[in-house]
Motif scaffolding. Structure first.
Motif, PDB file in Angstrom:
ATOM      1  N   UNK A   1      -3.005  51.507  74.950  1.00 22.50           N
ATOM      2  CA  UNK A   1      -3.109  51.527  73.486  1.00 22.50           C
ATOM      3  C   UNK A   1      -2.806  52.918  72.957  1.00 22.50           C
ATOM      4  N   UNK A   2      -2.004  52.957  71.894  1.00 19.44           N
ATOM      5  CA  UNK A   2      -1.707  54.212  71.217  1.00 19.44           C
ATOM      6  C   UNK A   2      -1.857  54.012  69.719  1.00 19.44           C
ATOM      7  N   UNK A   3      -2.119  55.101  69.038  1.00 20.45           N
ATOM      8  CA  UNK A   3      -2.156  55.094  67.578  1.00 20.45           C
ATOM      9  C   UNK A   3      -1.068  56.036  67.086  1.00 20.45           C
ATOM     10  N   UNK A   4      -0.138  55.472  66.309  1.00 16.66           N
ATOM     11  CA  UNK A   4       0.928  56.257  65.709  1.00 16.66           C
ATOM     12  C   UNK A   4       0.460  56.659  64.324  1.00 16.66           C
ATOM     13  N   UNK A   5       0.485  57.949  64.033  1.00 13.83           N
ATOM     14  CA  UNK A   5      -0.011  58.464  62.755  1.00 13.83           C
ATOM     15  C   UNK A   5       1.171  58.871  61.869  1.00 13.83           C
ATOM     16  N   UNK A   6       1.274  58.224  60.705  1.00 11.44           N
ATOM     17  CA  UNK A   6       2.360  58.464  59.769  1.00 11.44           C
ATOM     18  C   UNK A   6       1.834  59.136  58.510  1.00 11.44           C
ATOM     19  N   UNK A   7       2.647  59.992  57.907  1.00  5.73           N
ATOM     20  CA  UNK A   7       2.242  60.742  56.718  1.00  5.73           C
ATOM     21  C   UNK A   7       1.894  59.818  55.553  1.00  5.73           C
ATOM     22  N   UNK A   8       2.670  58.776  55.319  1.00 10.97           N
ATOM     23  CA  UNK A   8       2.442  57.882  54.190  1.00 10.97           C
ATOM     24  C   UNK A   8       1.799  56.559  54.587  1.00 10.97           C
TER      25      UNK A   8
END
Length: 158
Positions: free
Chosen positions: A130-137
C-alpha cells in the motif's frame, strides 16, 4: 466633431462591455470542473525486489481535468519513499512531478519511478504494497501495488 465624439463613445462602450464579458467568462472558466484535477491511477506494480533494503514502484496517473502536482509518496513498507526520474541512464531524485492537465504522468521501468529504501520487510511476489500518493490539489490517493516477478514487463498502456 460631435458625430466623432458620439461614435467614439459608442465604440468605447461596446469595447468595454465586450471586454467585461470576456473577463467574466474567464472567471467562470476558473471555477469550472476543467480546472480541478480528475486523477485516476492505473497499472500500479512493484517488481519483486532483489535486495532486502530497496524496491521500486511504477504506475500511471491519468488526469482528465486541470493540472496537479505529485508532491510525495508514503508507505508502511518504508519510512523513506522518494520520487525519481531517469535522465540519460542516470537516476535523479525529484521533489515533485507535474501531472499535466488532460494528460498523463508515467512511472515506468527505465523512467520515472518511486524508490523505497530501508524496507521494513522484503515483499514477495503475490503480496500487495500500500502506498499513499500525495497531490498538491487532489490530496491523497491510496494505491495498492501488487508485487510482480522481478522480470515483469507490463503491456503498453498499463
Amino acid at each position: 466633431m460631435r458625430r466623432l465624439t458620439a461614435a467614439s463613445v459608442v465604440v468605447t462602450s461596446a469595447l468595454t462591455l465586450a471586454l467585461a464579458g470576456c473577463g467574466g467568462s474567464d472567471d467562470d472558466a476558473s471555477g469550472s470542473t476543467t480546472d480541478k484535477p480528475d486523477l485516476k491511477v492505473t497499472g500500479a506494480y512493484m517488481p519483486a525486489p532483489s535486495m532486502a533494503t530497496m524496491a521500486a514502484g511504477f504506475f500511471t496517473v491519468t488526469n482528465s481535468g486541470g493540472a496537479d502536482t505529485l508532491t510525495s509518496v508514503t508507505s508502511d513498507l518504508s519510512g523513506d519513499v522518494t520520487l525519481h526520474s531517469t535522465k540519460g541512464g542516470a537516476m535523479e531524485e525529484e521533489k515533485s512531478f507535474t501531472v499535466p492537465a488532460d494528460g498523463t504522468l508515467d512511472f515506468a521501468s527505465g523512467g520515472n519511478h518511486i524508490m523505497f529504501e530501508m524496507l521494513t520487510h522484503k515483499p514477495k511476489q503475490g503480496e500487495k504494497v500500500s502506498v499513499e500518493l500525495h497531490f498538491a490539489k487532489s490530496g491523497t490517493i491510496e494505491v495498492s501495488l501488487p508485487v510482480k516477478s522481478a522480470t515483469y514487463n507490463p503491456k503498453t498502456g498499463h
